[in-house]
Design a protein around this motif. Structure first.
Motif, PDB file in Angstrom:
ATOM      1  N   VAL A   2       0.827  -1.210   0.000  1.00 34.57           N
ATOM      2  CA  VAL A   2       0.000   0.000   0.000  1.00 34.57           C
ATOM      3  C   VAL A   2       0.859   1.257   0.000  1.00 34.57           C
ATOM      4  O   VAL A   2       0.348   2.360  -0.227  1.00 34.57           O
ATOM      5  CB  VAL A   2      -0.941   0.010   1.228  1.00 34.57           C
ATOM      6  CG1 VAL A   2      -1.946  -1.119   1.141  1.00 34.57           C
ATOM      7  CG2 VAL A   2      -0.148  -0.069   2.534  1.00 34.57           C
ATOM      8  N   GLY A  36       3.503  -1.875   5.035  1.00 37.35           N
ATOM      9  CA  GLY A  36       2.640  -0.849   5.613  1.00 37.35           C
ATOM     10  C   GLY A  36       2.210  -1.077   7.044  1.00 37.35           C
ATOM     11  O   GLY A  36       1.351  -0.354   7.551  1.00 37.35           O
ATOM     12  N   TYR A  41      -5.078  -9.174   1.813  1.00 41.05           N
ATOM     13  CA  TYR A  41      -4.113  -8.139   1.434  1.00 41.05           C
ATOM     14  C   TYR A  41      -3.645  -8.381  -0.005  1.00 41.05           C
ATOM     15  O   TYR A  41      -3.586  -7.456  -0.824  1.00 41.05           O
ATOM     16  CB  TYR A  41      -2.924  -8.165   2.388  1.00 41.05           C
ATOM     17  CG  TYR A  41      -1.942  -7.020   2.210  1.00 41.05           C
ATOM     18  CD1 TYR A  41      -1.985  -5.910   3.049  1.00 41.05           C
ATOM     19  CD2 TYR A  41      -0.975  -7.049   1.213  1.00 41.05           C
ATOM     20  CE1 TYR A  41      -1.084  -4.864   2.897  1.00 41.05           C
ATOM     21  CE2 TYR A  41      -0.074  -6.008   1.051  1.00 41.05           C
ATOM     22  CZ  TYR A  41      -0.128  -4.924   1.897  1.00 41.05           C
ATOM     23  OH  TYR A  41       0.761  -3.883   1.736  1.00 41.05           O
ATOM     24  N   ASP A  89      -7.545  -2.863   9.483  1.00 41.84           N
ATOM     25  CA  ASP A  89      -8.043  -2.105   8.332  1.00 41.84           C
ATOM     26  C   ASP A  89      -9.530  -1.778   8.450  1.00 41.84           C
ATOM     27  O   ASP A  89     -10.183  -1.462   7.454  1.00 41.84           O
ATOM     28  CB  ASP A  89      -7.778  -2.885   7.049  1.00 41.84           C
ATOM     29  CG  ASP A  89      -6.291  -3.120   6.831  1.00 41.84           C
ATOM     30  OD1 ASP A  89      -5.523  -2.157   6.991  1.00 41.84           O
ATOM     31  OD2 ASP A  89      -5.901  -4.255   6.517  1.00 41.84           O
ATOM     32  N   TYR A 101     -14.414   1.497   4.611  1.00 40.71           N
ATOM     33  CA  TYR A 101     -13.425   0.489   4.211  1.00 40.71           C
ATOM     34  C   TYR A 101     -13.032   0.689   2.756  1.00 40.71           C
ATOM     35  O   TYR A 101     -13.871   0.639   1.860  1.00 40.71           O
ATOM     36  CB  TYR A 101     -13.986  -0.928   4.409  1.00 40.71           C
ATOM     37  CG  TYR A 101     -13.040  -2.000   3.912  1.00 40.71           C
ATOM     38  CD1 TYR A 101     -11.935  -2.372   4.671  1.00 40.71           C
ATOM     39  CD2 TYR A 101     -13.253  -2.616   2.681  1.00 40.71           C
ATOM     40  CE1 TYR A 101     -11.050  -3.332   4.205  1.00 40.71           C
ATOM     41  CE2 TYR A 101     -12.367  -3.586   2.219  1.00 40.71           C
ATOM     42  CZ  TYR A 101     -11.270  -3.934   2.988  1.00 40.71           C
ATOM     43  OH  TYR A 101     -10.389  -4.881   2.528  1.00 40.71           O
ATOM     44  N   GLN A 102     -11.737   0.926   2.529  1.00 46.16           N
ATOM     45  CA  GLN A 102     -11.220   1.097   1.173  1.00 46.16           C
ATOM     46  C   GLN A 102     -10.147   0.079   0.841  1.00 46.16           C
ATOM     47  O   GLN A 102      -9.402   0.236  -0.113  1.00 46.16           O
ATOM     48  CB  GLN A 102     -10.646   2.518   1.021  1.00 46.16           C
ATOM     49  CG  GLN A 102     -11.648   3.621   1.275  1.00 46.16           C
ATOM     50  CD  GLN A 102     -12.817   3.578   0.313  1.00 46.16           C
ATOM     51  OE1 GLN A 102     -12.632   3.290  -0.870  1.00 46.16           O
ATOM     52  NE2 GLN A 102     -14.018   3.863   0.802  1.00 46.16           N
ATOM     53  N   ARG A 118      -4.805  -0.716   4.690  1.00 49.02           N
ATOM     54  CA  ARG A 118      -4.191   0.598   4.861  1.00 49.02           C
ATOM     55  C   ARG A 118      -3.071   0.487   5.872  1.00 49.02           C
ATOM     56  O   ARG A 118      -3.068  -0.404   6.736  1.00 49.02           O
ATOM     57  CB  ARG A 118      -5.232   1.605   5.325  1.00 49.02           C
ATOM     58  CG  ARG A 118      -5.842   1.276   6.669  1.00 49.02           C
ATOM     59  CD  ARG A 118      -7.013   2.180   6.999  1.00 49.02           C
ATOM     60  NE  ARG A 118      -7.536   1.919   8.329  1.00 49.02           N
ATOM     61  CZ  ARG A 118      -8.662   2.448   8.795  1.00 49.02           C
ATOM     62  NH1 ARG A 118      -9.372   3.257   8.033  1.00 49.02           N
ATOM     63  NH2 ARG A 118      -9.077   2.169  10.024  1.00 49.02           N
ATOM     64  N   SER A 119      -2.130   1.373   5.785  1.00 52.03           N
ATOM     65  CA  SER A 119      -0.967   1.337   6.681  1.00 52.03           C
ATOM     66  C   SER A 119      -1.357   1.806   8.080  1.00 52.03           C
ATOM     67  O   SER A 119      -2.175   2.715   8.242  1.00 52.03           O
ATOM     68  CB  SER A 119       0.138   2.235   6.121  1.00 52.03           C
ATOM     69  OG  SER A 119       1.215   2.317   7.030  1.00 52.03           O
ATOM     70  N   ASN A 120      -0.757   1.157   9.084  1.00 51.47           N
ATOM     71  CA  ASN A 120      -0.968   1.611  10.461  1.00 51.47           C
ATOM     72  C   ASN A 120       0.316   2.175  11.056  1.00 51.47           C
ATOM     73  O   ASN A 120       0.442   2.323  12.268  1.00 51.47           O
ATOM     74  CB  ASN A 120      -1.512   0.476  11.334  1.00 51.47           C
ATOM     75  CG  ASN A 120      -0.476  -0.608  11.596  1.00 51.47           C
ATOM     76  OD1 ASN A 120       0.571  -0.666  10.946  1.00 51.47           O
ATOM     77  ND2 ASN A 120      -0.752  -1.485  12.553  1.00 51.47           N
TER      78      ASN A 120
END
Length: 585
Positions: free
Chosen positions: A30, A55, A132, A387, A530-531, A534-536
């Protein structure tokens, strides 16, 4: 940052720094293709470099090795209890053919799926790897909905795994109780409370630190192999067939013969028995979900997947071969009042003490399998919750500070399992949780593979473990197998007037009904939040462009312990020379 919002690179400089360029890591993530660099306040090894590039923060201790990862997945596979629990779908459908040559044919498709998954796992070494990978390989327009479907399909498998195994374990215990005490009367609530107790203890074990879990599963793997071997020897050498006036073993024609006990043609009947091998072998994805806790994950994870599938497949076939050559009466085993075909089979060929002993082996292994399933399920809930894929995700993505494991996720899954087990009081749908484990797992396993051989055929970045020129052919076999099996796994044993509610295949309602609700929820509301993955990673550690150059210059000029760049062998290396050389590294 300064008070006037002007970027001050000195404000984020610490005594030990690692500057990692995401695009230098040979993974697709990502963060890829955005000129992102990560400023990490400690030295990192290759495994952490990869997970950061994907990510995500490194939140688990990497205390699993190839062998201990294999230990967990082999325990999840649980050959002996899995075979014992799924004889309903092999022996009861096609007789001995379902556990001999039918099993072998099914294993061809299963191995193709496992090999394709292993290749993908070498690239996407995250706990939520399946969904993922789907998001990264899907067309941008569809990445969110496809990853949503794969994530929920896989979660349905994981959350039903432990309760279905616990239910199977409880059923075997009560069957042994009936043999020990003929006056005992089976009640549904006995089975439910026993299942609750089994899964409760399993949840406690699944909440333990990673190092403890690795040790426990190493022991359970040894027990799996030992008990399987002992059971195999006793079935062949210690059976009482000759005392019953029968030959020591069945003839080849009996052991390999088809006894169609369905309303379908023989070909469809054999395909229906694949439900047993698919459910039995579905645990080989566990190493994927443990990738963030495994050292040398890009190699150890795919190797553990292949090792689990191949070793499990061979041992499962050999064990069932012994069963086929020694069973006395298939109909009697399937329809015995004990309600458990494996225990009923043992009762046909062994003395009572041996039945109790060998049956106890299956019970013990079913228990170890239940808590291993909980371990894998908790990692799935944790990773998807990062996510925001689930309701109340902020609670399920927490890692317990004491154990460094997702304890909240373990107990959330346990509670859902208790609700699912209430199906046994309905009398018709409890077996559907087994079929959910079959159809849900292989759909979620294969969607990434389908994308790998179609849309992402040229863009997929192969990891250090890959299939080379066999990647596409193997993927085609895997996808063809699953596409064939999706409708078959929904077939009932009987049709027409013979298909009564208590004999219906409730997969159509339990799995497809659940998936329909999930998809509707996505389009009604979840698409707003929700897309996709995503990085955390803390935003303050992600730098780019001119900002990155300023930070790197500040780091270098500070004369702190600094490391730059990525090397495939050493992971992160210190690069001498000018700032430009360091930046280019």
């Amino acid at each position: 940052m300064t008070s006037d919002n002007k970027f001050d690179p000195a404000s984020i400089i610490k005594s030990t720094q690692t500057v990692l360029s995401v695009d230098d890591i040979p993974v697709d993530s990502v963060l890829s293709g955005q000129d992102r660099k990560l400023l990490i306040d400690h030295e990192i090894d290759k495994d952490e470099a990869v997970i950061l590039a994907l990510g995500y923060k490194q939140e688990f201790k990497r205390e699993f090795s190839l062998l201990t990862t294999f230990g967990v997945s082999f325990s999840v596979l649980g050959l002996l209890p899995s075979i014992a629990s799924t004889l309903w779908y092999s022996l009861a459908y096609a007789g001995n053919a379902g556990i001999t040559w039918g099993y072998l044919v099914g294993m061809i498709g299963v191995m193709a799926v496992a090999l394709s998954m292993a290749e993908i796992s070498s690239t996407y070494t995250t706990a939520g790897g399946l969904y993922y990978a789907t998001a990264r390989m899907a067309p941008p327009k569809y990445k969110a909905i496809l990853s949503w479907i794969v994530g929920w399909s896989n979660y349905f498998v994981q959350v039903t795994g432990a309760p279905s195994v616990g239910y199977g374990c409880a059923a075997m215990i009560l069957a042994l109780a009936q043999i020990s005490n003929p006056n005992y009367v089976y009640q549904d609530w006995h089975c439910y409370l026993l299942t609750v107790g089994i899964t409760f203890v399993g949840a406690i074990i699944a909440s333990a630190p990673t190092k403890w879990i690795a040790y426990i599963n190493s022991v359970s793997t040894l027990l799996n192999l030992l008990f399987l071997f002992i059971s195999f020897v006793v079935m062949l050498a210690g059976n009482t067939r000759e005392e019953q006036g029968l030959p020591k073993f069945n003839s080849n024609s009996v052991a390999w013969g088809i006894d169609n006990q369905t309303d379908w043609p023989d070909g469809i009947c054999i395909l229906m028995t694949f439900m047993a091998v698919i459910w039995t072998m579905s645990g080989f994805d566990s190493p994927f979900h443990l990738a963030e806790e495994c050292s040398n994950a890009q190699l150890a994870t795919p190797r553990a997947i292949v090792l689990t599938a191949s070793v499990g497949g061979v041992l499962g076939f050999v064990f069932q071969l012994a069963l086929a050559y020694t069973i006395v009466d298939i109909d009697e085993a399937v329809n015995d009042e004990l309600g458990q075909p494996y225990i009923a089979y043992l009762n046909q060929i062994m003395t009572k003490p041996r039945v109790m002993a060998i049956g106890s082996f299956a019970v013990i292994l079913a228990f170890t399998m239940s808590f291993s399933c909980m371990i894998a399920a908790s990692r799935v809930l944790f990773s998807y919750s990062r996510d925001d894929c689930f309701p109340l995700s902020r609670y399920w993505c927490r890692v317990n500070k004491l154990t460094s494991t997702p304890v909240n996720a373990v107990w959330a899954n346990w509670f859902i399992g208790l609700l699912l087990c209430l199906l046994m009081f309905g009398g018709v749908a409890i077996d559907a949780i087994f079929s959910v484990g079959a159809i849900g797992s292989f759909i979620s396993f294969t969607v990434p593979t389908l994308l790998r051989i179609t849309y992402a055929r040229r863009s997929f970045k192969k990891g250090p473990w890959n299939l080379g020129r066999f990647s596409i052919p193997c993927g085609i076999v895997a996808c063809s197998f699953v596409l064939l099996m999706i409708p078959i796994l929904n077939f009932p044993q009987y049709r027409g007037a013979d298909n009564t509610p208590d004999l219906m295949n409730w997969t159509v309602v339990v799995y497809w009904g659940s998936m329909l609700l999930v998809v509707l929820w996505y389009f009604i509301y979840a698409h707003k939040i929700y897309q996709g993955p995503r990085s955390n990673i803390d935003k303050n550690t992600v730098i780019t462009g001119d900002e990155a150059a300023e930070v790197i210059e500040a780091v270098v000029s500070s004369n702190h312990n600094v490391k730059f760049g990525y090397d495939d062998e050493k992971a992160l290396v210190k690069v001498p020379g000018s700032l430009e050389e360091k930046f280019d590294a």
